[in-house]
Design a protein around this motif. Structure first.
Motif, PDB file in Angstrom:
ATOM      1  N   UNK A 242       0.822  -1.208   0.000  1.00 33.10           N
ATOM      2  CA  UNK A 242       0.000   0.000   0.000  1.00 33.10           C
ATOM      3  C   UNK A 242       0.856   1.258   0.000  1.00 33.10           C
ATOM      4  N   UNK A 243       2.069   1.192   0.579  1.00 31.89           N
ATOM      5  CA  UNK A 243       2.970   2.344   0.553  1.00 31.89           C
ATOM      6  C   UNK A 243       3.470   2.624  -0.856  1.00 31.89           C
TER       7      UNK A 243
ATOM      8  N   UNK B  13       8.435   2.559  -1.888  1.00 31.63           N
ATOM      9  CA  UNK B  13       7.390   3.571  -1.786  1.00 31.63           C
ATOM     10  C   UNK B  13       7.925   4.962  -1.521  1.00 31.63           C
ATOM     11  N   UNK B  14       6.992   5.883  -1.234  1.00 32.02           N
ATOM     12  CA  UNK B  14       7.355   7.297  -1.060  1.00 32.02           C
ATOM     13  C   UNK B  14       8.157   7.540   0.210  1.00 32.02           C
ATOM     14  N   UNK B  15       8.068   6.639   1.157  1.00 27.57           N
ATOM     15  CA  UNK B  15       8.833   6.791   2.390  1.00 27.57           C
ATOM     16  C   UNK B  15       8.016   7.377   3.527  1.00 27.57           C
ATOM     17  N   UNK B  16       8.663   7.508   4.679  1.00 24.41           N
ATOM     18  CA  UNK B  16       8.007   7.969   5.901  1.00 24.41           C
ATOM     19  C   UNK B  16       8.717   9.218   6.390  1.00 24.41           C
ATOM     20  N   UNK B  17       7.964  10.266   6.664  1.00 28.42           N
ATOM     21  CA  UNK B  17       8.557  11.502   7.173  1.00 28.42           C
ATOM     22  C   UNK B  17       8.988  11.308   8.621  1.00 28.42           C
TER      23      UNK B  17
ATOM     24  N   UNK C 284      13.769  -7.271  18.527  1.00 31.10           N
ATOM     25  CA  UNK C 284      13.784  -5.828  18.321  1.00 31.10           C
ATOM     26  C   UNK C 284      13.517  -5.523  16.855  1.00 31.10           C
ATOM     27  N   UNK C 285      12.987  -4.337  16.576  1.00 27.16           N
ATOM     28  CA  UNK C 285      12.620  -4.011  15.195  1.00 27.16           C
ATOM     29  C   UNK C 285      12.666  -2.508  14.997  1.00 27.16           C
ATOM     30  N   UNK C 286      12.675  -2.111  13.744  1.00 23.83           N
ATOM     31  CA  UNK C 286      12.657  -0.683  13.399  1.00 23.83           C
ATOM     32  C   UNK C 286      12.029  -0.525  12.019  1.00 23.83           C
ATOM     33  N   UNK C 287      11.453   0.636  11.792  1.00 22.63           N
ATOM     34  CA  UNK C 287      10.837   0.966  10.500  1.00 22.63           C
ATOM     35  C   UNK C 287      11.216   2.397  10.171  1.00 22.63           C
ATOM     36  N   UNK C 288      12.002   2.569   9.101  1.00 24.80           N
ATOM     37  CA  UNK C 288      12.416   3.916   8.727  1.00 24.80           C
ATOM     38  C   UNK C 288      12.835   3.957   7.263  1.00 24.80           C
ATOM     39  N   UNK C 289      12.756   5.154   6.720  1.00 23.30           N
ATOM     40  CA  UNK C 289      13.189   5.398   5.346  1.00 23.30           C
ATOM     41  C   UNK C 289      14.683   5.693   5.377  1.00 23.30           C
ATOM     42  N   UNK C 290      15.474   4.795   4.794  1.00 26.07           N
ATOM     43  CA  UNK C 290      16.931   4.944   4.848  1.00 26.07           C
ATOM     44  C   UNK C 290      17.446   5.856   3.742  1.00 26.07           C
TER      45      UNK C 290
END
Length: 423
Positions: A338-339, A363-367, A403-409
């Motif tokens: 969906x992103x 996708x467009x990424x996360x601000x 542990x986990x992470x979600x970010x636009x690199x």
């Protein structure tokens, strides 16, 4: 001029005068001259003895001063048998003992504080007079490693006596507290960094758990009787003979359907609260990834999204609950597709060395603003979203100890990283 030099000059001049005087009486009275010379010799001997006795305390004092300068508090003097000198030595030895005991106490306290700071589960940063880091314990180093600039910026703007909560990557939450102490008349600042992620999540879970249970109870108590009444009315065909009641009949069917949707809606929330305990067993993660990818292929085709895999050739086993981890992958895939929205790639890779699973989307990424709220309960950026998906993912991974992470690199690449090493 030193006191010793003055004493020597005085005694030399005095005895020279005596010698001159005795020389003047040499011709008149030789016997008296000889007696005078004997007296002068005796006086010189006594002067030397007195000089030694007077200088000895000064020598001791000088040695004691040098020992104190060198911070050597083990140097002590033995009694000489002379009362005045022994009093001085006794005072000095007592002072040295007190200094040695005090230094030992300070070293013990310093060692204890150093060990306490080193092993503290709270991150501790000590700043110097210029607000530069002079000491940092291992926990603080570990916390600062991923985002040192972000933490240092927050610390710089924080005033002494203030505290602040910050969230990194929408997941890890930290409490920063800045304070100070007085060291040698100057103010020294230190910062404590405490991770409160688990406490925050537990408080959030308890809060929304109570709300969901109350809502589910009220909705179920309402929907059941209402549907029974509607179905009972619909079963009486004689009530709907006239055509002018067709609209009402259709409305009642719609009401039943909406009630069922509402019941399903609440069931989704209830599932979040009633998440079953983790039942771990050996799971081939590669096989699970391919299975979930096949399941999500139809949705991916609808958005013209393709899957790309970077997986080990051999099976890659982890200890996990296969059902719950499958649900995690489904939710992550769904969000990634969906992103992207239209045309793109979802890349799934396993790093066998770091023991990590990475799911990337183009996708467009996360601000930065949104990244801080991603894992907040019921937060969503979708028009018809409920904010349950990532909350469920968070709960499952936390229960597994992953542990986990979600970010636009970087532009066009957003990574969901799961560390498969349990806590």
């Amino acid at each position: 001029m030193k006191l010793k030099t003055k004493y020597i000059l005085f005694m030399v001049m005095l005895h020279l005068i005596f010698v001159v005087l005795t020389y003047l009486i040499f011709e008149n009275n030789k016997l008296l001259f000889i007696a005078s010379e004997v007296v002068i010799i005796i006086s010189v001997v006594i002067s030397i003895k007195l000089y030694q006795q007077l200088v000895q305390p000064l020598v001791y004092l000088n040695e004691g001063i040098n020992a104190i300068k060198d911070k050597d508090f083990n140097v002590k003097f033995l009694p000489t048998g002379k009362p005045e000198m022994d009093n001085l030595i006794s005072v000095y030895n007592q002072m040295i003992d007190e200094l040695r005991i005090e230094r030992t106490k300070q070293e013990e306290q310093h060692f204890f504080l150093e060990k306490l700071i080193h092993t503290s589960p709270t991150g501790i940063i000590i700043l110097d007079y210029d607000q530069q880091i002079t000491q940092i314990n291992p926990k603080a180093s570990l916390i600062l490693t991923p985002n040192p600039s972000l933490f240092l910026e927050q610390i710089t703007h924080l005033k002494a006596g203030e505290s602040k909560m910050i969230r990194i990557g929408g997941f890890n939450t930290y409490k920063l507290q800045k304070s100070y102490f007085i060291d040698r008349g100057f103010s020294r600042v230190f910062v404590m960094i405490e991770e409160v992620t688990a406490e925050i999540f537990e408080a959030e879970k308890n809060a929304y758990g109570k709300v969901i249970k109350m809502m589910a109870h009220e909705v179920n108590n309402t929907i059941g009787p209402v549907n029974s009444i509607i179905n009972m009315a619909l079963d009486h065909g004689s009530l709907w003979v006239s055509k002018d009641k067709d609209a009402l009949k259709n409305a009642m069917y719609v009401a039943v359907e909406r009630n069922q949707n509402l019941n399903l809606f609440m069931r989704n929330f209830a599932d979040l609260v009633k998440l079953s305990p983790v039942s771990k067993r050996s799971v081939d993660l590669c096989a699970l990834i391919h299975s979930v990818s096949d399941f999500m292929q139809i949705k991916a085709n609808e958005h013209q999204v393709s899957f790309k895999f970077k997986l080990p050739v051999d099976p890659f086993y982890i200890n996990a609950d296969i059902q719950q981890m499958g649900q995690v992958l489904i939710n992550i895939y769904k969000n990634a597709i969906e992103a992207i929205d239209h045309q793109g790639t979802v890349t799934v890779s396993i790093d066998a060395i770091l023991n990590q699973l990475v799911i990337s989307d183009s996708g467009a990424g996360i601000s930065d603003l949104l990244s801080e709220q991603l894992f907040s309960p019921f937060f969503t950026t979708k028009k018809d979203g409920q904010g349950i998906g990532l909350t469920l993912v968070r709960e499952i991974l936390l229960n597994h100890g992953f542990e986990f992470s979600l970010k636009t690199v970087k532009p066009g690449q957003t990574d969901f990283v799961i560390d498969l090493n349990p806590d």
